[in-house]
Write an enzyme that holds these catalytic residues in place. Structure first.
Site, PDB file in Angstrom:
ATOM      1  N   CYS A 251     -94.917 -55.583  14.750  1.00  0.00           N
ATOM      2  CA  CYS A 251     -95.338 -55.871  16.126  1.00  0.00           C
ATOM      3  C   CYS A 251     -94.562 -57.034  16.745  1.00  0.00           C
ATOM      4  O   CYS A 251     -94.648 -57.258  17.956  1.00  0.00           O
ATOM      5  CB  CYS A 251     -96.834 -56.155  16.164  1.00  0.00           C
ATOM      6  SG  CYS A 251     -97.811 -54.827  15.464  1.00  0.00           S
TER       7      CYS A 251
ATOM      8  N   HIS B 130     -98.210 -59.948  22.577  1.00  0.00           N
ATOM      9  CA  HIS B 130     -98.420 -58.671  21.883  1.00  0.00           C
ATOM     10  C   HIS B 130     -99.868 -58.220  22.091  1.00  0.00           C
ATOM     11  O   HIS B 130    -100.806 -58.996  21.895  1.00  0.00           O
ATOM     12  CB  HIS B 130     -98.116 -58.845  20.394  1.00  0.00           C
ATOM     13  CG  HIS B 130     -98.545 -57.681  19.565  1.00  0.00           C
ATOM     14  ND1 HIS B 130     -98.239 -56.383  19.904  1.00  0.00           N
ATOM     15  CD2 HIS B 130     -99.275 -57.618  18.419  1.00  0.00           C
ATOM     16  CE1 HIS B 130     -98.760 -55.573  19.002  1.00  0.00           C
ATOM     17  NE2 HIS B 130     -99.396 -56.297  18.099  1.00  0.00           N
TER      18      HIS B 130
ATOM     19  N   ASN C 229    -102.843 -50.731  20.888  1.00  0.00           N
ATOM     20  CA  ASN C 229    -101.755 -51.487  20.266  1.00  0.00           C
ATOM     21  C   ASN C 229    -100.618 -50.511  19.933  1.00  0.00           C
ATOM     22  O   ASN C 229    -100.742 -49.701  19.021  1.00  0.00           O
ATOM     23  CB  ASN C 229    -102.301 -52.168  19.004  1.00  0.00           C
ATOM     24  CG  ASN C 229    -101.240 -52.945  18.245  1.00  0.00           C
ATOM     25  OD1 ASN C 229    -100.053 -52.854  18.543  1.00  0.00           O
ATOM     26  ND2 ASN C 229    -101.669 -53.701  17.248  1.00  0.00           N
TER      27      ASN C 229
HETATM   28  N1  ACO Z   1    -116.439 -48.502  14.709  1.00  0.00           N
HETATM   29  C1  ACO Z   1    -117.614 -48.935  14.267  1.00  0.00           C
HETATM   30  N2  ACO Z   1    -117.755 -49.784  13.248  1.00  0.00           N
HETATM   31  C2  ACO Z   1    -116.627 -50.218  12.647  1.00  0.00           C
HETATM   32  C3  ACO Z   1    -115.351 -49.816  13.061  1.00  0.00           C
HETATM   33  C4  ACO Z   1    -115.287 -48.905  14.133  1.00  0.00           C
HETATM   34  N3  ACO Z   1    -114.115 -48.453  14.622  1.00  0.00           N
HETATM   35  N4  ACO Z   1    -114.433 -50.417  12.292  1.00  0.00           N
HETATM   36  C5  ACO Z   1    -115.090 -51.197  11.411  1.00  0.00           C
HETATM   37  N5  ACO Z   1    -116.428 -51.065  11.635  1.00  0.00           N
HETATM   38  C6  ACO Z   1    -117.521 -51.701  10.909  1.00  0.00           C
HETATM   39  C7  ACO Z   1    -117.152 -52.106   9.512  1.00  0.00           C
HETATM   40  O1  ACO Z   1    -117.301 -51.027   8.624  1.00  0.00           O
HETATM   41  C8  ACO Z   1    -118.124 -53.215   9.248  1.00  0.00           C
HETATM   42  O2  ACO Z   1    -119.361 -52.635   8.925  1.00  0.00           O
HETATM   43  P1  ACO Z   1    -120.294 -53.310   7.784  1.00  0.00           P
HETATM   44  O3  ACO Z   1    -120.621 -54.682   8.314  1.00  0.00           O
HETATM   45  O4  ACO Z   1    -121.436 -52.378   7.727  1.00  0.00           O
HETATM   46  O5  ACO Z   1    -119.431 -53.346   6.567  1.00  0.00           O
HETATM   47  C9  ACO Z   1    -118.292 -53.879  10.614  1.00  0.00           C
HETATM   48  O6  ACO Z   1    -117.833 -52.917  11.581  1.00  0.00           O
HETATM   49  C10 ACO Z   1    -117.485 -55.147  10.756  1.00  0.00           C
HETATM   50  O7  ACO Z   1    -116.179 -54.885  10.284  1.00  0.00           O
HETATM   51  P2  ACO Z   1    -115.054 -55.949  10.371  1.00  0.00           P
HETATM   52  O8  ACO Z   1    -113.771 -55.393   9.844  1.00  0.00           O
HETATM   53  O9  ACO Z   1    -115.565 -57.223   9.775  1.00  0.00           O
HETATM   54  O10 ACO Z   1    -114.958 -56.089  11.948  1.00  0.00           O
HETATM   55  P3  ACO Z   1    -114.337 -57.231  12.799  1.00  0.00           P
HETATM   56  O11 ACO Z   1    -115.372 -57.824  13.643  1.00  0.00           O
HETATM   57  O12 ACO Z   1    -113.451 -58.118  11.993  1.00  0.00           O
HETATM   58  O13 ACO Z   1    -113.412 -56.384  13.763  1.00  0.00           O
HETATM   59  C11 ACO Z   1    -111.100 -55.859  14.015  1.00  0.00           C
HETATM   60  C12 ACO Z   1    -112.352 -55.587  13.237  1.00  0.00           C
HETATM   61  C13 ACO Z   1    -111.304 -55.433  15.447  1.00  0.00           C
HETATM   62  C14 ACO Z   1    -109.946 -55.065  13.422  1.00  0.00           C
HETATM   63  C15 ACO Z   1    -110.804 -57.378  13.927  1.00  0.00           C
HETATM   64  O14 ACO Z   1    -110.809 -57.813  12.601  1.00  0.00           O
HETATM   65  C16 ACO Z   1    -109.521 -57.732  14.544  1.00  0.00           C
HETATM   66  O15 ACO Z   1    -109.402 -57.704  15.732  1.00  0.00           O
HETATM   67  N6  ACO Z   1    -108.531 -58.120  13.729  1.00  0.00           N
HETATM   68  C17 ACO Z   1    -107.239 -58.441  14.250  1.00  0.00           C
HETATM   69  C18 ACO Z   1    -106.285 -57.496  13.737  1.00  0.00           C
HETATM   70  C19 ACO Z   1    -105.693 -56.640  14.765  1.00  0.00           C
HETATM   71  O16 ACO Z   1    -105.947 -56.682  15.939  1.00  0.00           O
HETATM   72  N7  ACO Z   1    -104.830 -55.823  14.263  1.00  0.00           N
HETATM   73  C20 ACO Z   1    -104.148 -54.930  15.085  1.00  0.00           C
HETATM   74  C21 ACO Z   1    -102.988 -54.448  14.354  1.00  0.00           C
HETATM   75  S1  ACO Z   1    -102.064 -55.661  13.673  1.00  0.00           S
HETATM   76  C22 ACO Z   1    -101.039 -56.251  14.743  1.00  0.00           C
HETATM   77  O17 ACO Z   1    -100.817 -55.708  15.774  1.00  0.00           O
HETATM   78  C23 ACO Z   1    -100.399 -57.466  14.348  1.00  0.00           C
END
Ligand code: ACO
Length: 321
Positions: free
Chosen positions: A111, A248, A278
């Site tokens: 990215c 990004h 993304n």
């Molecule tokens: N829909 C519903 N529930 C979901 C989903 C979904 N799509 N995905 C995960 N969950 C659930 C999980 O299973 C978990 O459930 P549990 O508590 O019962 O185990 C709960 O939601 C929380 O999961 P987390 O992974 O802890 O969720 P978080 O609040 O961290 O959000 C996210 C996830 C959005 C990916 C966040 O971590 C984030 O924004 N990270 C940044 C990474 C990013 O944006 N990457 C993009 C690609 S990388 C790049 O471009 C550099």
């Protein structure tokens, strides 16, 4: 010599996939996706691959810059999803657009790729080796997403963006800072193809994206503001003299946290993640093209382009329009 951006272009596949559409294939909801990421929909290709998208973005950038394919002597494409292991996407694009006088190659920095590619083009142009280049960020992530994994499949989309850069006596790319931390390589990865040959007896399997979401989040909100602050300090530029931070588009909340850390309002941080998700290496040039075409960046304006992603990698570039 300096490197000036003289044209931009972008392309996204026609097919819109909404959050509700995804809720039909994995257990998720529009509400979960919007509140966690800011994404409302994304474009998913049901035809064009990375090179076709990249070539279309390149054509638009050339038209916007008022130049033809024969004028191009350098093509650098940032991509993680080349259609082929070889040839490179840049060579495919060269053939598609008829840039017969160019040399083309790809850069892999996920990215952050567009910033890495822009930096390479800038260095080569400053060195006097090339006059006019295409810098492209293009990704077809939908082919490496595990469509059964709700924690990643809701995040990504397909698309491409391009910029025409030209040797100029005027100020253009003022300064760029890049970084990488290979010790964190496992946080965000996609194996290209598993090991498998006549010695192992295994059949090679395709790889899919895996991500430790919270680790990426923490890395981005720390590294990106730090990188932008260093960039501005090194170039003696005040943040208030920068019109936009073009970041990004990985997650709305990441951008909000970056804004908070830099003490700037979200007015300075344009976003289009709601519409495209993304698109990895393509997010920055796609957004740059959108702002350029809307007339929101005027000659003399300063903007910062900043990316972060797998590697881990990060980078920021201060550009005068
Ligand atoms: N829909 C519903 N529930 C979901 C989903 C979904 N799509 N995905 C995960 N969950 C659930 C999980 O299973 C978990 O459930 P549990 O508590 O019962 O185990 C709960 O939601 C929380 O999961 P987390 O992974 O802890 O969720 P978080 O609040 O961290 O959000 C996210 C996830 C959005 C990916 C966040 O971590 C984030 O924004 N990270 C940044 C990474 C990013 O944006 N990457 C993009 C690609 S990388 C790049 O471009 C550099």
């Amino acid at each position: 010599m300096r490197t000036k951006i003289i044209g931009t272009g972008s392309f996204a596949p026609a097919r819109v996939v909404t959050n509700d559409d995804l809720a039909e294939i994995v257990e998720t909801s529009d509400e979960w996706i919007r509140t966690r990421t800011g994404i409302g929909q994304r474009r998913i290709s049901d035809g064009p691959g990375t090179a076709v998208m990249a070539a279309e973005a390149a054509r638009q950038a050339m038209e916007n810059g008022g130049i033809g394919p024969e004028d191009i002597d350098l093509i650098i494409t940032a991509t993680s999803t080349s259609d082929y292991c070889f040839p490179s996407t840049a060579c495919e694009v060269q053939g598609m657009i008829g840039a017969v006088n160019a040399v083309g190659y790809d850069i892999s920095a996920a990215c952050s790729g567009f910033i890495f590619a822009l930096n390479a083009a800038d260095a080569l142009i400053r060195a006097g080796m090339y006059q006019r280049g295409l810098v492209i960020g293009a990704d077809n992530l939908s082919k490496i997403v595990d469509w059964a994994d709700r924690s990643t499949c809701v995040l990504f989309g397909d698309g491409a963006g391009a910029a025409v850069v030209e040797a100029s006596r005027e100020e253009g790319v003022i300064r760029t800072i890049l970084g990488s931390d290979g010790c964190k390589a496992s946080v965000l990865k996609c194996q290209s193809r598993t090991m498998g040959n006549f010695l192992t007896g295994d059949k090679p399997e395709p790889g899919y994206i895996s991500m430790e979401g919270q680790e990426v989040f923490k890395f981005a909100v720390k590294k990106v503001p730090e990188c932008i602050q260093n960039l501005l300090a090194d170039s003696g530029t005040d943040l208030k003299d920068v019109k936009y931070l073009i970041l990004h588009q990985a997650n709305y909340r990441i951008c909000e946290s970056i804004a908070k850390r830099l003490k700037v309002s979200m007015d300075k941080i344009p976003m289009n993640i709601e519409r495209y998700g993304n698109t990895s290496g393509a997010t920055i040039p796609m957004l740059l093209d959108e702002l350029n075409r809307e007339g929101k960046i005027k000659p003399g304006d300063k903007v910062v382009l900043a990316g972060f992603g797998a590697g881990l990698t990060w980078g920021a570039s201060l550009v005068q329009w």
